[in-house]
Design an enzyme around this catalytic site. Sequence first.
Site, PDB file in Angstrom:
ATOM      1  N   THR A  13       9.532  -7.007  -1.245  1.00  0.00           N
ATOM      2  CA  THR A  13       9.027  -8.348  -1.502  1.00  0.00           C
ATOM      3  C   THR A  13       7.828  -8.624  -0.595  1.00  0.00           C
ATOM      4  O   THR A  13       7.881  -8.284   0.585  1.00  0.00           O
ATOM      5  CB  THR A  13      10.141  -9.379  -1.218  1.00  0.00           C
ATOM      6  OG1 THR A  13      11.303  -9.043  -1.979  1.00  0.00           O
ATOM      7  CG2 THR A  13       9.699 -10.790  -1.531  1.00  0.00           C
ATOM      8  N   GLU A  31       8.955   3.932   1.115  1.00  0.00           N
ATOM      9  CA  GLU A  31       7.497   3.865   1.117  1.00  0.00           C
ATOM     10  C   GLU A  31       6.878   5.093   1.764  1.00  0.00           C
ATOM     11  O   GLU A  31       5.764   5.488   1.403  1.00  0.00           O
ATOM     12  CB  GLU A  31       7.032   2.603   1.838  1.00  0.00           C
ATOM     13  CG  GLU A  31       7.329   1.306   1.096  1.00  0.00           C
ATOM     14  CD  GLU A  31       8.675   0.710   1.458  1.00  0.00           C
ATOM     15  OE1 GLU A  31       8.973  -0.408   1.011  1.00  0.00           O
ATOM     16  OE2 GLU A  31       9.441   1.377   2.196  1.00  0.00           O
ATOM     17  N   ARG A  47       1.892  -9.420   4.001  1.00  0.00           N
ATOM     18  CA  ARG A  47       3.129 -10.075   4.431  1.00  0.00           C
ATOM     19  C   ARG A  47       3.324  -9.904   5.926  1.00  0.00           C
ATOM     20  O   ARG A  47       2.813  -8.982   6.549  1.00  0.00           O
ATOM     21  CB  ARG A  47       4.303  -9.453   3.669  1.00  0.00           C
ATOM     22  CG  ARG A  47       5.650 -10.040   3.990  1.00  0.00           C
ATOM     23  CD  ARG A  47       6.764  -9.256   3.329  1.00  0.00           C
ATOM     24  NE  ARG A  47       7.775  -8.860   4.295  1.00  0.00           N
ATOM     25  CZ  ARG A  47       8.883  -8.194   4.003  1.00  0.00           C
ATOM     26  NH1 ARG A  47       9.119  -7.836   2.757  1.00  0.00           N
ATOM     27  NH2 ARG A  47       9.746  -7.869   4.929  1.00  0.00           N
ATOM     28  N   ASN A  63      18.771  -7.177  -3.532  1.00  0.00           N
ATOM     29  CA  ASN A  63      18.024  -8.137  -2.717  1.00  0.00           C
ATOM     30  C   ASN A  63      16.603  -8.335  -3.207  1.00  0.00           C
ATOM     31  O   ASN A  63      16.026  -9.406  -3.015  1.00  0.00           O
ATOM     32  CB  ASN A  63      18.003  -7.676  -1.255  1.00  0.00           C
ATOM     33  CG  ASN A  63      17.476  -8.732  -0.325  1.00  0.00           C
ATOM     34  OD1 ASN A  63      17.937  -9.867  -0.352  1.00  0.00           O
ATOM     35  ND2 ASN A  63      16.515  -8.385   0.507  1.00  0.00           N
TER      36      ASN A  63
END
Length: 1359
Positions: free
Chosen positions: A115, A148, A198, A1158
């Site tokens: 996210t 990642e 972020r 999530n």
Amino acid sequence: MVSAVTLGCNSTRIHVATHCAGQRRALVPRPLSTRLSPAGFSRVPKPLQDRESRAVTVRFKENGNSGAQPARSPSPTRQEPSSKDKAVNKAIDGNEATANVAYAMSDVSFIYPITPATPMGEHVDVWASEGRVNLLGNTMQVLEMESEAGVAGALHGALSAGALATTFTCSQGLLLMIPNMYKIAGELLPCVLHVSARALAGEALSIFGDHQDVMAVRQAGWAMLCSHSVQEAQDMALVSHLATLKASVPFVHFFDGFRTSHEISKVSVLDQEAYRPLMAGVADAIEHHRANALNPAHPHQRGTSQGPDIYFQMLEAANKYYLAVPEIVQQTMDEVAAITGRPHKLFEYVGAPDAERVIVAMGSGCKVIEETVAYLNARGEKVGLLKVRLFRPWSAEHFLAGLPASAKKIAVLDRTKEAGSQGEPLYLDVAATLAKQAVAGGVLRSVVGGRYGLGSKDFTPAMAKAVFDNLSADKPKDAFTVGITDDVTFTSLRVGPEINTLPQGTYQCLFWGMGSDGTVGANKEAIKIIAKGDDTFAQAYFSYDAHKSGGVTVSHLRFGPKPITSSYLVGEADYLGIHLQSYLSKYDCLSRLKPGGVCVLNATWKSAREMEAALPAKVLRQLAALSPQLYVVDARAVADAVGLGKRINMVMQTVFFQLSGVVPMESAVPLLKESIKKAYGTLTSLQLCCCCCRFALQISFAEQRVFFQLSGVVPMESAVPLLKESIKKAYGKKGEKVVMQNCAAVDGAVSALVKIEVPAAWASANDAPEGRLGHSHTPAAQAAAAKGVAHFLEEVVKPVLAMEGDRLPVSVFRPGGFMPPGTTAIEQRTIASHVPVWEASNCTQCNICAFVCPHAAIRPVLATPEELAAAPAGFNTLPIKGSKDLAGYQYRVQVSPVDCTGCELCVHVCPDEALKAEPIAQVLAPESANWDFMKALPNRGDLFDKNTVRGSQFQQPLMEFSGACEGCGETPYVKLLTQMFGERMVVANATGCSSIWGGSAPSNPYTVNPITGRGPAWANSLFEDNAQFGLGIHMGLKQRRASYANAVKSVVADGSVGSPELRNALEEWLQVMDNGLLCHQASLALAPLLEAEAAAPGAPGALQYLAAGSKDLLEKPSVWIVGGDGWAYDIGFGGLDHVIASGEDVNILVLDTEMYSNTGGQKSKSTPLGAVVKFAAGGKSRAKKDLAMLAMETYGQDVYVASVCLEANYNQVMKAFAEAEAHKGVSLIVAYAPCVMQGISEGMACSVNEARAAVEVGYWPLYRWTPSTELPSTTDSEGYVHLAEHGKLTLDSKRIKGNLEDFLARENRFSSLTRKNPKASEELHHHLQDDINSRQAKLKRMEAEGKEMDRKDKPEQQA
């Protein structure tokens, strides 16, 4: 002349028409001799402007069998459509705008959910599954990786193979890519990495936006291009993909997470055909990239090891590529502008041409500053803004060219923090540039730097004005902050009243909803409906609190006749929708309502008198002062009438259209119904009711009719068709009955509206005494406040719970991110519409209701007749059943109505029908009083065996009232652990659902025993490292206890220190210090002796040392490593495997929802065969990874393993937990956790039935593996002792029964594929059944082998 040529790479073919002066030239790979320099090194592609330029046109002709084929060159008279014809105005968010471009211009993408970047990966995965053909003539290859770091490695590989590759990430995910980012940049590989920027996890995790992550990779050698809006996200993505090919330098294209990534805005969306001419301009660059690929046809070597003799020079050899980037990017911006009509610059100035005060910034904040500049200049000031787009490579030349010569004072705003630095990155670059200019004889200017907007902190025009005001001072404050109150180091600027910088005619709306109620999803549909108007611009942004579901959501909508770029929250709403009745009392919802605006409440009130009786005087006075157009609609009653139950979304959306007038109702209602049909058209009503996405768009469609009815933004005659179209679009896949129910809700919404005239007398309403529910004045809340955390509760928790955390100053927070326990006790969210009430006459006192409760909101309690004398009138009880020791006690089951989420799991699981769901309005007052009385009673868990189902529930749960979803399948496991081992638990929790419901500040559900003050110590490190983090905790505690034990041994051996009684107690403790239960008993006896003798006058230092460490080190810690399947099966598996192999005494609990719950339900390696989840839109084609089996087969000699399902077999999970904790080594428990994302057709209230079915059909087997180290040794006839060689399996689900297809049909993740592709579904389900049968047979063999070994061993033991 024109010639047609083809560039080829595997299946990708680009047809190019090349215009040359007098000869045909084909862009084909040159012979190897021309690709190697004389020194023999592989030729590195030149920056594009160094290459011979040529005009090229790239086109494709689609062929269903073989993909893109060469198209014929157009005749001279043929006219291509203009770029304007290839663009459409559409409401989308920044993620989708970016993904559109990335898909069109890439061969492959490797993805991993994080996210707020995840939707970009979801978009390209869906488009690939649909077979969308991109500009390269291919369907993009999309592959999800395990992390990642894996994404970056695969990206590097694909680029090395000559593919055009891209990915999407942010935050910790971006940091995991850093090693490969250096490699990709070092090898000059063209690539674009799209980042929804972020915050980073430091003192706490934040999923919200700022520039910390991108600033952490600025040194990696990638060009960095920033978008400032949703429109720019598309345009700069296109610039990035083109420029990286021209420059042979990889690009990070970034924009603000959430503020841009999730903002929905009406923008001009380019069809990929509009890019085609631009692709022609990089055809040569693509050919160079392909030609330099690793390929045995023209082999070369890269990634060598270099010595001091050449390493330095090789680094410097790349300088020219970076020097060329700024001009390449500006040239590309100009080319894109020729198509879009939107010019951009590397550094773009807006404002007064003779401005003396200028702000330098980048990101969405630029739009706020730009509005402020226009506002101030219109009032006679001379200010400006220099917007930064190309941050790396930094071009001082372009920066100075953009800065007006008149600028004397400059403020640089950074959306990041670099602790210990003289300033943040953008400030340092600007300051260095201006300093060099001054040294070279230029103007000496004043430069200050400041921070803003960290963690998506709202940045408003008033804050931008404060920055300009600071520049007006003789000595402007440097290193300032804006948007917070820093009363510790005093960095903050004073911010004045808000100023109105919105475009004239902008209509603003606020919707207060509840997480998972569908308000956000329906508002997204509403804004898209509104944006369909040719002359209407629209914007939507959504803010959330930290709860998984049931938390507060606020939707901020704007629309009007002019473009809207206001990247900040709505400050004064024309329309206010409050979708939960209790919000009006709990939060200051009215503070942002414009006087005279429309206010719509979803409530049961029908008159001003009823409202006056229910609302606090403060709210009544606010309503009188605002004098709004006040409406009430009982949306739940409308939804009930048409069979939708709690799904009120369509009612409220219809009212929105009715009252706003943004779309004519005759148009809006059909559009709403159309969206319903599209969402629900192919599902049955039963499947609708509780499918995994039932919360995504449900609550607000009817709410939106109310909006359109009242706001007047669109006439209802237009709004109603639009609403019904939206219904068909949103719900068409879920059945015609569902579509009709939602359409009926649309039709019934307006007639249910009640207009209430605000009485003038409300202006003088008097405050009632404190103590109203929802204001945290109950005895339970007061008890929590008395536990030494009253200061924190009052100054931090309560303001945050009241949605006023933005006002808190720095001084109230403890540095380091520490949070006290038990703060959820004062939340009292009161979000359930119905709560269970105990019917004593039916109860058999099994305590199963409490056992399965996800939120510890229902509990059994014992009381004596004397205690019951003071009980509330409704506190009825039964004599307790059980042994004689319990004689005289009375039993009761009590629910907390303010903490219950209304999942009704306990109602459905009760075998005796002893619980009945009642409307909360009827039971709130009496049951709250009962709960408060119950909480004041002493806990009598010591009368029961905590290792039994019934006995465990008499223990105080030390995890309560979490922010988990209704009916969550994860929390009952963790709650049970705290009841069994909580007073000595240390939890290492992986990032994921369990870290969000378990650790969203300031709500801490982990609490303490009020008598001992002990409770679970909980911490979260990262997603990928949780196993190692937990192992490190264990090793640290182990070493500290070993040192303590050595000190104990010294005291015991000395013989003269302490009393004989104390030394005996110390010796007994040494013998059992590693046995949790026995150590606890020994510690209880030892601690008071040690404390007393250490406190005596003249006590030896050794005793004082032991006493000082006794509280921390006497008890054996129970270390639990907890996380979800995304962590255990994927990103953290490498670390998990290492910890399992370590042999250390740690316990691992995997909460397996079989997807990344999530982040929205993406595929993990735990996802079963045939399941449709995000990143597997066509159904997962590979079998689920068997984590437990891997552990047994690889490390089974000394690792305890269990597969459990709490809702299917209560006793088995109790045994597994007890055995795992007692095992002296690694234990691994894999726990099946039903989740709303699975789409259980009957809803989470019936998840127990589905869990039992999962076990019965063999989908989830139950077993426990006892390692050989735990098995008894044997003695042969000669007296030799033999250790067990193999472990022993106990299969707790011995027989498969029931039908797998019936089970799969009740879960939308499986049934959706059946509806979409029956043939594929049948095949995958068949393979799944085969896998289940094979696994069950294997488990039976393993159990039989253990029994056979037992049989063989017994004669030897007897001998």
